[in-house]
Design an enzyme around this catalytic site. Structure first.
Site, PDB file in Angstrom:
ATOM      1  CE  LYS A  86      28.441   3.616 -35.336  1.00 50.27           C
ATOM      2  NZ  LYS A  86      28.957   3.343 -33.983  1.00 50.27           N
ATOM      3  NE  ARG A  87      37.681  -0.250 -38.716  1.00 52.64           N
ATOM      4  CZ  ARG A  87      37.806   0.742 -37.845  1.00 52.64           C
ATOM      5  NH1 ARG A  87      36.876   1.662 -37.784  1.00 52.64           N
ATOM      6  NH2 ARG A  87      38.838   0.820 -37.046  1.00 52.64           N
TER       7      ARG A  87
END
Length: 318
Positions: A109-110
């Site tokens: 979830k960058r």
């Protein structure tokens, strides 16, 4: 170079299922034999023991599920919690899965601006060549909150390397609607995100039905799954929330296209820790936890085949 969607669908067809096994190691829930083994091998800090236990646990799960499913989804947070040792284990777990022939979606979830997004992409998006990035994932999850321009570095590198990007769109958590359901210009925010994802997917699809850009849409929202499958036809869907979070096979039926492609359905805790729930607890117990993992995986595959268009994968491979 093969595109991500093409490689994913080849893997799905080989295994005749769209089931994906999440790798979510939680120390308190690990089989005690795994914990004791890590303690015996590792005389270091508590974090080193945790990391060693996670490595053994995930390696053994990979050995069990590699013949059964097309992919795995390691959740980076659990590894990061164990510090630098855990991060090193994450890299080795990803490589182990790639060596086993699995598609790996790193759930990190960058998302950030400019050069920072480029650095995240370079770190995780190995794509077709596992040696192309330190975390050798085929695909990574990203957060779109900072805007389209922060997705573009991931999309560019994914295109170059045959990798994939899954954008958080309609997530599986109970509070997802706090922001995602807010209406702007006549439609909920998740639909605005979906439109951006569709446009990026179209840019990367070429002549293929699906592009390299996908959307994360939770199994806990079956209506939205069906809605988005129609609204974003060139987008691969990554579907978390199956099993422990409440999503069932019938809930995810709308994620698939008519041929049974277009979606990857993830089950983590329901498979990782199957030995701790019925009926597997009675059948196998903790001592045979790997057999419980195998049985739970096969159960999920059967349920998807029975209640979704993914059942067509089994007939099409014969």
């Amino acid at each position: 170079m093969s595109g991500f969607a093409q490689r994913l669908h080849q893997a799905v067809l080989r295994k005749q299922t769209a089931a994906c096994v999440g790798l979510d190691p939680r120390f308190a829930e690990l089989p005690q034999a795994v914990v004791r083994g890590a303690e015996a091998r590792c005389r270091g800090t508590r974090r080193e023991i945790v990391a060693a236990a996670y490595e053994e646990f995930c390696f053994r799960i990979i050995d069990v599920v590699a013949p059964l499913v097309p992919g795995v989804k390691p959740q980076s947070a659990f590894f990061e919690e164990a510090g630098p040792e855990g991060v090193n284990v994450l890299a080795r777990v990803i490589r182990k899965a790639r060596d086993a022939g699995l598609i790996v979606v790193c759930d990190a979830k960058r998302g950030d601006i400019g050069p920072t997004a480029e650095a995240y992409a370079a770190a995780y998006l190995a794509g077709e060549d596992p040696d192309a990035a330190p975390f050798a994932a085929d695909a990574v999850t990203v957060n779109p909150y900072l805007g389209r321009d922060t997705l573009e570095p991931f999309v560019r590198l994914a295109t170059e390397r045959g990798a994939g990007v899954y954008v958080l769109t309609r997530t599986s958590n109970p509070g997802a609607g706090t922001f995602q359901d807010r209406v702007s210009e006549g439609q909920p925010m998740y639909r605005h995100v979906a439109e951006t994802v569709e446009s990026l997917a179209c840019l990367t699809a070429g002549s293929e039905p699906y592009g390299a850009v996908g959307a994360v849409v939770g199994a806990t929202y079956p209506r939205e799954l069906t809605e988005l499958r129609t609204a974003i036809p060139h987008v691969l869907l990554l579907v978390p929330g199956y099993g422990t979070q409440g999503g069932q096979a019938a809930d995810v039926a709308g994620a698939f296209d008519a041929k049974g492609f277009g979606a990857l359905v993830n089950n983590a805790r329901g498979i990782n820790f199957a030995h701790s729930r019925e009926p597997y607890r009675s059948q196998f117990g903790e001592a045979n936890w790997e057999q419980a993992v195998e049985a739970a995986t096969k159960e999920m595959i059967a349920q998807l085949a029975a209640h979704t268009p993914a059942g067509k994968l089994q007939s099409s491979s014969r």
